[in-house]
Design an enzyme around this catalytic site. Sequence first.
Site, mmCIF file in Angstrom:
data_model
loop_
_atom_site.group_PDB
_atom_site.id
_atom_site.type_symbol
_atom_site.label_atom_id
_atom_site.label_comp_id
_atom_site.label_asym_id
_atom_site.label_seq_id
_atom_site.Cartn_x
_atom_site.Cartn_y
_atom_site.Cartn_z
ATOM 1 N N TRP A 145 0.410 12.144 37.523
ATOM 2 C CA TRP A 145 1.780 12.333 38.005
ATOM 3 C C TRP A 145 2.613 11.109 37.562
ATOM 4 O O TRP A 145 3.579 11.258 36.817
ATOM 5 C CB TRP A 145 1.785 12.514 39.528
ATOM 6 C CG TRP A 145 1.609 13.947 39.949
ATOM 7 C CD1 TRP A 145 2.556 14.729 40.523
ATOM 8 C CD2 TRP A 145 0.455 14.780 39.802
ATOM 9 N NE1 TRP A 145 2.060 16.000 40.744
ATOM 10 C CE2 TRP A 145 0.771 16.052 40.314
ATOM 11 C CE3 TRP A 145 -0.821 14.582 39.284
ATOM 12 C CZ2 TRP A 145 -0.139 17.117 40.318
ATOM 13 C CZ3 TRP A 145 -1.721 15.639 39.290
ATOM 14 C CH2 TRP A 145 -1.382 16.878 39.797
ATOM 15 N N GLU A 173 1.982 29.693 40.401
ATOM 16 C CA GLU A 173 1.369 28.408 40.753
ATOM 17 C C GLU A 173 -0.155 28.475 40.641
ATOM 18 O O GLU A 173 -0.794 27.538 40.182
ATOM 19 C CB GLU A 173 1.776 28.046 42.188
ATOM 20 C CG GLU A 173 1.257 26.716 42.674
ATOM 21 C CD GLU A 173 1.892 26.303 43.994
ATOM 22 O OE1 GLU A 173 2.407 27.189 44.703
ATOM 23 O OE2 GLU A 173 1.879 25.104 44.306
ATOM 24 N N GLU A 183 10.550 22.882 48.720
ATOM 25 C CA GLU A 183 10.222 21.749 47.852
ATOM 26 C C GLU A 183 11.354 21.585 46.836
ATOM 27 O O GLU A 183 12.257 20.807 47.012
ATOM 28 C CB GLU A 183 8.888 21.967 47.133
ATOM 29 C CG GLU A 183 7.720 22.072 48.078
ATOM 30 C CD GLU A 183 6.429 21.477 47.512
ATOM 31 O OE1 GLU A 183 6.470 20.457 46.811
ATOM 32 O OE2 GLU A 183 5.366 22.053 47.793
ATOM 33 N N ASP A 215 4.162 17.871 37.283
ATOM 34 C CA ASP A 215 4.525 19.167 36.719
ATOM 35 C C ASP A 215 5.338 18.972 35.434
ATOM 36 O O ASP A 215 5.122 19.655 34.424
ATOM 37 C CB ASP A 215 5.338 19.987 37.728
ATOM 38 C CG ASP A 215 4.596 20.165 39.059
ATOM 39 O OD1 ASP A 215 4.083 19.162 39.582
ATOM 40 O OD2 ASP A 215 4.527 21.298 39.554
HETATM 41 C C1 BGC Z 1 3.917 21.020 44.199
HETATM 42 C C2 BGC Z 1 3.168 20.790 42.929
HETATM 43 C C3 BGC Z 1 2.958 19.307 42.864
HETATM 44 C C4 BGC Z 1 2.000 19.020 43.979
HETATM 45 C C5 BGC Z 1 1.418 17.670 44.025
HETATM 46 C C6 BGC Z 1 2.977 20.692 45.305
HETATM 47 O O1 BGC Z 1 3.393 20.982 46.562
HETATM 48 O O2 BGC Z 1 4.484 22.263 44.279
HETATM 49 O O3 BGC Z 1 3.487 21.479 41.847
HETATM 50 O O4 BGC Z 1 2.636 18.764 41.657
HETATM 51 O O5 BGC Z 1 2.506 19.388 45.221
HETATM 52 O O6 BGC Z 1 0.102 17.852 44.006
#
Ligand code: BGC
Length: 715
Positions: A403, A604, A344, A351
């Site tokens: 988000w 996480e 990622e 975040d």
């Molecule tokens: C990320 C998160 C992100 C999320 C979306 C994940 O795979 O690592 O931190 O905000 O996807 O829900």
Amino acid sequence: MDIKTSAWITVSQDTGDICPVFRRQFATGKAIDKAELQITVLGVYKAEINDQRVGDFVLAPGWTSYDHRLQVQTYDVTALLQKENDLRVTVGRGWFRSPMPGWMDSADKRRRYAQPCGLIALLRICYADGTEETVQTDENWQWAESPVRFSEIYDGERADARIVPENWQPVKPLDWSRDILIPQEGEAIRETERVAVRQILRTPAGEIVIDFGQEVTGYVEFTVDARAADKVSFTHAEVLDKDGNFYNENYRSAKALVEYTCREGKQTWHPQLTFFGFRYIKLLSWPGEARPESFTAIVVHSDMKRTGWLKSGNAELNQLFSNILWGQRGNFLDVPTDCPQRDERLGWTGDAEVFIKTASYLFDTERFFKKWLHDMTADQRESGEIGQVIPDVMPEGESSAAWGDAATICPWQVYQTYGDASVLEDQFECMRKWVDFITGVTTTSNLWTDHFHFGDWLGLDAPDGSYKGSSREDFIASAFYAYSTALVVKAGKLLGKDVCAYEKLHGDIVAAFRKTFPEYKTQTEHVLAVHFELAENPQKTADALAEMVKSDGVQLRTGFVGTPYILHVLSNYGHADLAWSLLLRREYPGWLYSVAKGATTLWEHWDNIKPDGSFWSDDMNSFNHYAYGAVGDWVFNVACGIQPLEPGFARARIAPHPDSRLHNLSGTLDTAHGRIRSAWKHTEDGVRYEIDTPVAAEIVINGKIYAVEPGSYIF
Ligand code: BGC
């Protein structure tokens, strides 16, 4: 002369995985007064003049919304030039051409992967006699294969030190936009620390594993005395498994592999054009015996100035503070990322929105965020929709509440922490268009209903098998709709814009929200209702939240959305003791649980490693996810009590909330107006407070308010 007068150049034939090196040889005839190199690439580069590295910017030109904006770096290279010169630039895939994101395929990903590498540069030499000369990218450049045989964001790097570039061939002109070129906006990415090996382990499975004692982002430098063709190779990990064996299944498809073929003799090397998130490496191949002094972890991130410090009388709490700091260092690599290790490493908006307040206290992030927000504007879709990640390498992904609201929350926070309204000026249209997007897409006016959302992501009250907590998605979305609209109104008023329509909209959202959601069902719903000023009776709601937390066993049930605010809501309404209980909790779920399990960054999930030592999962288990580090802002604002009364701390309110379970705490914040310090400790005569303020402040101790001038105070 401007770099835009130079030509884009590229290789004359496909090099596959091999990174090309471009070169230009030239002579300078006279004494040089000053020489300056402007340069950028499609990819990431390392530039050298006469074998000396140009500047100390790692992974330049950084990561922007490349279709619209590409940063140009300018270096003073006066000291590097000689009579005969050899300027070389090695170009790797970087964020521009790596297959990102790693776990999914898309047309846009294939488009980006197929893009060419490119270089554009302008070297301006000013001679002492007042004349000038320029060396620009054009058909006089050549290219060859470099020793870097493969380099990519997720899979790592492969190099062959025996290779000396040869077979130089003429470059090809590249038809690429020069309108996208912008001067460097963000902080430079630099090597900021070198971490020595803590121990070299032989695991039960017989692997040789090197432990650096701290999860970092960057790369490992090694020194080896070797025969030509000897191999060095290693892969990276964040943790060992419960048996003490090497484990990196949680990197998912990211190989994070380094492979190096030695030349003859003693040599030192580190990956040049990529990075890794890791604490451990496993040696797959190493000539001879591995010794600690042969390896160093080099920490790499956006070079921001440190501005915030927290220290307490509790070693575990101090470790949490350290973990928050390292979470930021590990994930502020030109873009605020979710994590630095798996496939990622993306600028997830949610975040960043969650962590920005804490981040803005620990480091001066103004420049860092202004640049990222400009990318957000560049990537904002026609409809006003904001992608899930910025730069938006997932254009097919739908926006989610909390988000996309990074569009309003992040600029507002930058303004609150640093006091310069230019960020609002820059972002106002983007903020407004985000709110308009919701208004346009919702199925119920004055609420946000029926849309895709991440919900209260990773909420502890998630039903089995789901990543989303139990809070209602329409509830969360409508609450954030209200909050974002309120921020548009505040920003607009400050900038002297007519925001009457948004003011009315905000009133209508609040009314509709109250009518539709008279009851709150989860911790997060209570938190949002109070924090976003939607609850008709905030005290009653906060009291109900406190009861709920207690009946849940004094435990959090919140996820990404509720966690950053829950302690604030509790302490703002008379439940600071409960907020402290949550913060100091050592069992799962609690902030000190991961500390007790040996974490050196934030996880996480609250239980990445479960009490029995097994992992939460292989596929969503990052050990460097800063989101829950958002609790740092509560420690500054409430536990130490340092709050801005005016943006940028032009005036401050200092209202500490000591707790008897902690002997002492101090917070220090370097603001635009000077250093604020608030410390307290328990003594035989009660709590002693020490406060330094460089600005007029309102100090609140035991409910009493003291209006003070700048100075140092003891209570
Ligand atoms: C990320 C998160 C992100 C999320 C979306 C994940 O795979 O690592 O931190 O905000 O996807 O829900």
